[in-house]
Design an enzyme around this catalytic site. Structure first.
Site, short mmCIF file in Angstrom:
data_model
loop_
_atom_site.label_atom_id
_atom_site.label_comp_id
_atom_site.label_asym_id
_atom_site.label_seq_id
_atom_site.Cartn_x
_atom_site.Cartn_y
_atom_site.Cartn_z
N GLU A 4 4.36 11.79 -2.33
CA GLU A 4 5.59 10.99 -2.19
C GLU A 4 5.14 9.63 -1.67
OE1 GLU A 4 8.59 11.74 -3.07
OE2 GLU A 4 8.63 13.90 -3.28
N CYS B 180 11.06 3.85 2.40
CA CYS B 180 10.30 3.85 1.14
C CYS B 180 11.16 3.35 -0.03
CB CYS B 180 9.76 5.24 0.85
SG CYS B 180 11.03 6.51 0.84
P1 NAD Z 1 0.11 5.90 5.47
O1 NAD Z 1 -0.32 6.25 4.10
O2 NAD Z 1 -0.65 4.86 6.21
O3 NAD Z 1 0.06 7.20 6.42
C1 NAD Z 1 0.70 8.41 6.06
C2 NAD Z 1 -0.03 9.56 6.74
O4 NAD Z 1 -1.38 9.57 6.27
C3 NAD Z 1 -0.11 9.47 8.25
O5 NAD Z 1 0.08 10.76 8.79
C4 NAD Z 1 -1.51 8.97 8.52
O6 NAD Z 1 -2.06 9.41 9.74
C5 NAD Z 1 -2.28 9.57 7.36
N1 NAD Z 1 -3.46 8.74 7.00
C6 NAD Z 1 -3.62 7.41 7.19
N2 NAD Z 1 -4.82 7.02 6.72
C7 NAD Z 1 -5.42 8.13 6.23
C8 NAD Z 1 -6.68 8.38 5.61
N3 NAD Z 1 -7.56 7.40 5.43
N4 NAD Z 1 -6.98 9.63 5.22
C9 NAD Z 1 -6.09 10.63 5.40
N5 NAD Z 1 -4.89 10.46 5.99
C10 NAD Z 1 -4.56 9.23 6.41
O7 NAD Z 1 1.65 5.56 5.35
P2 NAD Z 1 2.64 5.10 6.49
O8 NAD Z 1 2.26 3.72 6.94
O9 NAD Z 1 2.78 6.16 7.51
O10 NAD Z 1 4.03 5.04 5.67
C11 NAD Z 1 4.38 3.94 4.90
C12 NAD Z 1 4.16 4.21 3.44
O11 NAD Z 1 4.72 5.45 3.06
C13 NAD Z 1 4.88 3.17 2.56
O12 NAD Z 1 4.09 2.88 1.45
C14 NAD Z 1 6.15 3.90 2.14
O13 NAD Z 1 6.75 3.40 0.98
C15 NAD Z 1 5.63 5.30 1.97
N6 NAD Z 1 6.68 6.29 2.09
C16 NAD Z 1 7.04 7.01 1.01
C17 NAD Z 1 8.08 7.93 1.10
C18 NAD Z 1 8.54 8.76 -0.06
O14 NAD Z 1 9.28 9.70 0.16
N7 NAD Z 1 8.13 8.46 -1.27
C19 NAD Z 1 8.74 8.09 2.32
C20 NAD Z 1 8.33 7.33 3.40
C21 NAD Z 1 7.30 6.43 3.29
#
Ligand code: NAD
Length: 478
Positions: A224, A258
């Protein structure tokens, strides 16, 4: 149970502890293959009771992490989780029922069914922007589908993560559901394990890391993701209604949603009226002094504040005009609801997902311009059209692609329990919510049973009789 005290988070647990919990969940997952709908419903009700018992603690954690007002917490964190649980409780028996499929001509003499089986041990990695909703929502689907789960919430909303870890610890056995708090290091250690399914919500960049990790074990994935969700407002739109709906969808959660409108294409004939209506809509929601409004969230941390501020500064340095807002107060992680016009399409604010309270508005003269722009960029998670012209609406929908579409509505399609929620390619793979969430966490197993099928007549040796039969069959189908 009421978890009112903040608990010391199990930050950065050793990989060996995670492996131990994973190993504990494997036999549970096998046992859960035969779990009944009633047993799963009982667990869903336990999760619901735990969430409701901790409502006040959830409000406090969300206020600490995101300055989120309690009403907004009810609307976009607690209600979606409770809604997901109730929907699953009402429909689980029918979702789980083995479905009979029709017999095709070549399969005469057989019976076929689809069984919905739990995937097994599932990993749920969640983001910070709706920390409760986007962790417990997928968890409800995982439970409904009969899985065990290991959850890794975001380190950027530490109060919510600690609270969720405690709620889960008090409600479920770790052999069934466990939480590991921490940053990318914890995710990386978890991603190394052979999960049966990985459900990730977050950025496209990390989505690629998750998919690469899943490939090592051929774990199935639901991704997602995010991206830039465009809006088109054409010349026939009800401008006041459109402005209210778009400004609400954008500035809810401070633009850190998002499916938040990321930028707007407005028909040039109605641009001045739309800008006025938008300013009025912002004022109506947050008053003259937005910083003093109790209803306006904050940017999650200094790093993201700096990121959004840089996008804003870069846009204005490249000629964008601030129509309203523009004020940024670093110590308060506050950026006012900001509308920009005359934005260059190649500026950073039009290239990166904004994920903050800055909204570029671009004027167009023919609807092919926004359509061409959308198609020249990665497929968005959401696309919004504000129009009364059915021809324009149909054209925009049929000539573009996106995870979902809102017509004269923004953001709300996320909450429709009967719609699949998800992206396409860069904005996501697979979908969630309601039955789609149940299916994301289920394996659709094909089961065929022979009764009196005629294939044995075609077994070797391929005598002239077999050849004749095969030729007749082919002729019949051709
Ligand atoms: P992110 O990808 O930075 O982090 C998401 C999760 O991944 C966190 O738990 C984080 O600790 C983990 N993570 C971060 N770096 C990682 C790595 N290198 N390896 C493995 N895991 C890692 O995203 P965010 O900043 O928490 O959220 C914002 C993003 O999420 C935006 O792009 C937003 O559009 C998207 N989002 C999508 C939805 C959806 O339902 N489609 C919902 C909410 C947010």
């Amino acid at each position: 149970m009421n978890v009112t005290t903040m608990i010391t988070p199990v930050q950065g647990a050793a990989a060996s502890v995670m492996a131990e919990v994973f190993a504990k969940q494997q036999p549970t997952a096998i046992k859960l293959r035969t779990s009944t709908a009633d047993e799963r419903i009982a667990k869903l009700k336990k999760l619901e009771a735990a969430v409701l018992a901790n409502k006040d603690a959830i409000y406090r954690a969300l206020a600490a992490d995101l300055h989120k007002p309690a009403t907004e917490a009810d609307l976009d964190e607690i209600m979606p989780v409770i809604g997901e649980i109730h929907h699953a409780v009402s429909h689980l028996k029918s979702w789980m029922r083995t479905k009979r499929v029709g017999t095709t001509l070549t399969m005469l003499g057989t019976q076929a069914r689809i069984r919905y089986e739990p995937r097994g041990v599932c990993l749920i990695i969640s983001p910070w922007n709706f920390p409760i909703n986007l962790t417990f929502g997928p968890l409800a689907s995982a439970i409904a589908a009969g899985n065990t789960a290991i959850i890794k919430p975001s380190e950027l909303t530490p109060s919510c993560s600690a609270l969720m870890a405690e709620i889960i610890r008090q409600t479920f056995d770790v052999a069934e559901i466990a939480v590991f708090e921490g940053d990318a290091q914890v995710s990386t250690a978890l991603l190394d394990m052979p999960f049966d399914h990985m459900f990730f919500t977050g950025s496209p960049a990390v989505g690629k890391i998750v998919m690469a990790a899943a490939a090592k074990h051929l774990s199935s994935v639901t991704l997602e993701l995010g991206g830039k969700s465009p809006v088109i407002v054409d010349e026939s739109a009800d401008l006041n209604k459109a402005a209210r709906s778009i400004m609400w969808g954008k500035f809810l959660n401070n633009g850190q949603t998002c499916v938040a409108p990321d930028y707007i294409y407005v028909h040039e004939k109605v641009l001045p009226q739309f800008l006025e209506a938008s300013k009025t809509a912002i004022k109506k929601m947050y008053g003259d002094d937005v910083q003093a409004s109790p209803d306006y969230c904050r940017i999650v941390n200094e790093r993201h504040f700096g990121r959004v501020k840089r996008l804003l500064d870069d846009a204005t340095a490249n000629g964008a005009t601030v129509v309203t807002g523009g004020m940024a107060v670093e110590g308060d992680k506050f950026i006012a609801p900001t509308l920009l016009t005359k934005v260059k399409l190649d500026s950073a604010v039009m290239q990166e997902e904004i994920f903050g309270p800055v909204l570029p508005i671009i004027s167009y003269s023919d609807v092919h311009e926004p359509i061409a722009h959308i198609n020249a960029n990665p497929k968005p998670l959401a696309l919004y059209v504000y129009s009364k012209n059915q021809g324009n609406i149909d054209r925009v929908i049929s000539e573009t692609s996106s995870g979902g579409v809102g017509i004269n509505v923004s953001v709300l399609h996320f909450s429709h329990a009967n719609l699949p929620f998800g992206g396409v390619n860069n904005s996501g793979i697979g979908s969630s919510h309601g039955e789609y969430g149940f299916k994301a966490f289920s394996h659709e197993r094909a089961v065929m049973r022979d009764q009196y099928n005629s294939t044995p007549m075609l077994y070797p040796p391929y005598t002239s009789r077999v050849k004749w039969l095969m030729a007749m069959t082919l002729r019949f189908f051709a």
